[in-house]
Design an enzyme around this catalytic site. Structure first.
Site, PDB file in Angstrom:
ATOM      1  N   LYS A 284       0.601  -1.147  -0.183  1.00  0.00           N
ATOM      2  CA  LYS A 284      -0.050   0.075   0.183  1.00  0.00           C
ATOM      3  C   LYS A 284       0.677   1.237   0.101  1.00  0.00           C
ATOM      4  O   LYS A 284       0.572   2.022  -0.725  1.00  0.00           O
ATOM      5  CB  LYS A 284      -0.872  -0.086   1.228  1.00  0.00           C
ATOM      6  CG  LYS A 284      -1.688  -1.261   1.148  1.00  0.00           C
ATOM      7  CD  LYS A 284      -2.987  -1.031   2.318  1.00  0.00           C
ATOM      8  CE  LYS A 284      -2.403  -1.138   3.748  1.00  0.00           C
ATOM      9  NZ  LYS A 284      -1.617  -2.480   3.705  1.00  0.00           N
ATOM     10  N   THR A 285       1.948   1.280   1.024  1.00  0.00           N
ATOM     11  CA  THR A 285       2.742   2.451   0.901  1.00  0.00           C
ATOM     12  C   THR A 285       3.563   2.621  -0.281  1.00  0.00           C
ATOM     13  O   THR A 285       3.956   3.699  -0.864  1.00  0.00           O
ATOM     14  CB  THR A 285       3.791   2.444   2.113  1.00  0.00           C
ATOM     15  OG1 THR A 285       2.781   2.412   3.380  1.00  0.00           O
ATOM     16  CG2 THR A 285       4.682   3.509   2.264  1.00  0.00           C
TER      17      THR A 285
ATOM     18  N   ASP B 170      -1.405   7.513   5.993  1.00  0.00           N
ATOM     19  CA  ASP B 170      -1.611   6.017   6.359  1.00  0.00           C
ATOM     20  C   ASP B 170      -2.320   5.820   7.596  1.00  0.00           C
ATOM     21  O   ASP B 170      -2.481   6.669   8.184  1.00  0.00           O
ATOM     22  CB  ASP B 170      -0.310   5.784   6.579  1.00  0.00           C
ATOM     23  CG  ASP B 170       0.197   4.199   6.778  1.00  0.00           C
ATOM     24  OD1 ASP B 170      -0.626   3.261   6.215  1.00  0.00           O
ATOM     25  OD2 ASP B 170       1.312   3.629   7.221  1.00  0.00           O
TER      26      ASP B 170
ATOM     27  N   THR C 166      -5.495  -1.169   7.122  1.00  0.00           N
ATOM     28  CA  THR C 166      -5.450  -2.505   7.029  1.00  0.00           C
ATOM     29  C   THR C 166      -6.931  -3.071   7.620  1.00  0.00           C
ATOM     30  O   THR C 166      -7.228  -4.164   7.672  1.00  0.00           O
ATOM     31  CB  THR C 166      -4.525  -2.969   8.254  1.00  0.00           C
ATOM     32  OG1 THR C 166      -4.554  -2.305   9.321  1.00  0.00           O
ATOM     33  CG2 THR C 166      -3.113  -2.665   7.653  1.00  0.00           C
TER      34      THR C 166
ATOM     35  N   ARG D 123       6.734  -7.944   2.811  1.00  0.00           N
ATOM     36  CA  ARG D 123       7.513  -7.400   3.902  1.00  0.00           C
ATOM     37  C   ARG D 123       8.274  -8.455   4.452  1.00  0.00           C
ATOM     38  O   ARG D 123       9.359  -8.363   4.961  1.00  0.00           O
ATOM     39  CB  ARG D 123       6.629  -6.491   4.902  1.00  0.00           C
ATOM     40  CG  ARG D 123       7.441  -5.704   5.870  1.00  0.00           C
ATOM     41  CD  ARG D 123       6.518  -5.151   6.805  1.00  0.00           C
ATOM     42  NE  ARG D 123       5.725  -3.994   6.065  1.00  0.00           N
ATOM     43  CZ  ARG D 123       4.658  -3.458   6.334  1.00  0.00           C
ATOM     44  NH1 ARG D 123       4.027  -3.623   7.307  1.00  0.00           N
ATOM     45  NH2 ARG D 123       4.423  -2.390   5.612  1.00  0.00           N
TER      46      ARG D 123
END
Length: 353
Positions: A78-79, A123, A172, A231
């Site tokens: 997403k980032t 965020d 999230t 990640r």
């Protein structure tokens, strides 16, 4: 019906928020594992294609991009999307956290400093307080904010015009967003987990960025235990690099990866020691369940939030445990992973016996 302004002139004293401007990747930043362009991203191809069309259309029309909401589990990109989109548009980027925007006055500097066509990335947008959320509505729809001057009967409202800009929100937990806020995003995209082939490609690319020697077997081993999440794959790749540097002269073979991940307590399915302890507790103490999460948390001496937010999501997705109206229960797959049989099952006779 008019909405009561949420910000007074006293609250509107500006201060300069942290701002990040799009720029070419510098040579000394080459070790950064995050892709710098959407074209360089692996996986999420359907999301990429839709965002690419929206970005290209905005460039062709010379208009600001419509507001975008990105949701999905942590670590899926997403980032990365939010930072690559401004580069594709060649516009500036501001970054804020929903948890840090406690009042409308905290958001105002980001809005007033937004340049024409720029992007504001928020965020954890689900953590915005209600007052901040409502303050955003006219900014997102009409590119204005309402500020109250004076008090009591002498109070009056001033509409402050903003330069047209784009908000990209990441969350999230999209279910915690209010319907009015969700509806103000023209494009909403859900990011899903990656398959092993995509993770292997990410691992190979990032191994080159880390200047490490990694064979195909090691890439397969790391990808298989990365829970479908880039990640996690990057974190485990870095650990394998450290292990290979100190134990194998920098060569990350499959055997070296096996040894490194074994030292972390990570098994072939990606479960770590905490995950296995959770499954073993349900099997040994509660006879496979069903059992309430509170009882499991107390037995493990862990916070309930730790179990529900960190441990259970992957175990549920891997079908090792299920939630029932009466509590958590191990599945046959969960017993198999622990090398045990469900209650009442008998082992199959050996061939020829």
């Amino acid at each position: 019906m008019s909405r009561e302004p949420l910000l007074s002139a006293d609250d509107a004293a500006p201060y300069a928020p942290e701002r990040v401007r799009s720029a070419p990747l510098a040579a000394d930043e080459d070790l950064a594992l995050r892709p710098q362009r959407m074209e360089d991203m692996v996986g999420q191809r359907a999301v990429y294609e839709r965002l690419r069309i929206a970005v290209d259309a905005a460039r062709i029309r010379s208009e600001p991009l419509g507001h975008i909401l990105l949701d999905g589990p942590p670590g899926l990109g997403k980032t990365t999307f939010a930072t690559c989109i401004p580069r594709a548009l060649d516009v500036s980027l501001q970054i804020a956290s929903g948890a840090a925007l406690a009042a409308p006055k905290d958001l105002l500097p980001y809005l007033t400093n937004a340049e024409e066509g720029s992007v504001l990335f928020i965020d954890e947008i689900h953590r915005l307080p209600k007052a901040v959320e409502e303050f955003m509505y006219p900014a997102m729809e009409d590119f204005r904010v309402d500020i109250t001057l004076g008090e009591g009967v002498n109070a009056r409202t001033v509409n402050l015009a903003l330069r047209p800009f784009t908000i990209i929100g990441a969350t999230t937990r999209s279910g915690l967003l209010s319907a009015p806020l969700r509806d103000r995003f023209q494009q909403r995209e859900h990011l899903d987990f990656y398959d092993e082939a995509e993770l292997q490609e990410i691992i190979r690319r990032n191994a080159r960025k880390l200047r490490m020697t990694l064979d195909q077997g090691a890439a397969e081993r790391i990808a298989a235990c990365s829970r479908g999440t880039p990640r996690v794959a990057n974190n485990r790749l870095r650990w394998v690099r450290d292990y290979a540097t100190t134990k194998a002269n920098g060569l990350a073979s499959r055997d070296v990866a096996e040894a490194a991940l074994g030292m972390l307590g990570v098994d072939a399915a990606g479960l770590d020691g905490q995950d296995r302890k959770y499954l073993e507790t349900i099997m040994r103490v509660f006879h496979g369940g069903p059992v309430g999460v509170e009882a499991v948390a107390h037995t493990l001496n862990m916070a309930i939030d730790t179990l529900t937010d960190e441990v259970e999501p992957f175990l549920l997705r891997a079908e090792l445990v299920v939630r029932t109206p009466r509590g958590r229960r191990l599945t046959a797959k969960g017993y198999q992973h622990l090398g045990a049989l469900p209650p009442g099952d008998e082992p199959l006779p050996l061939f020829g016996s």
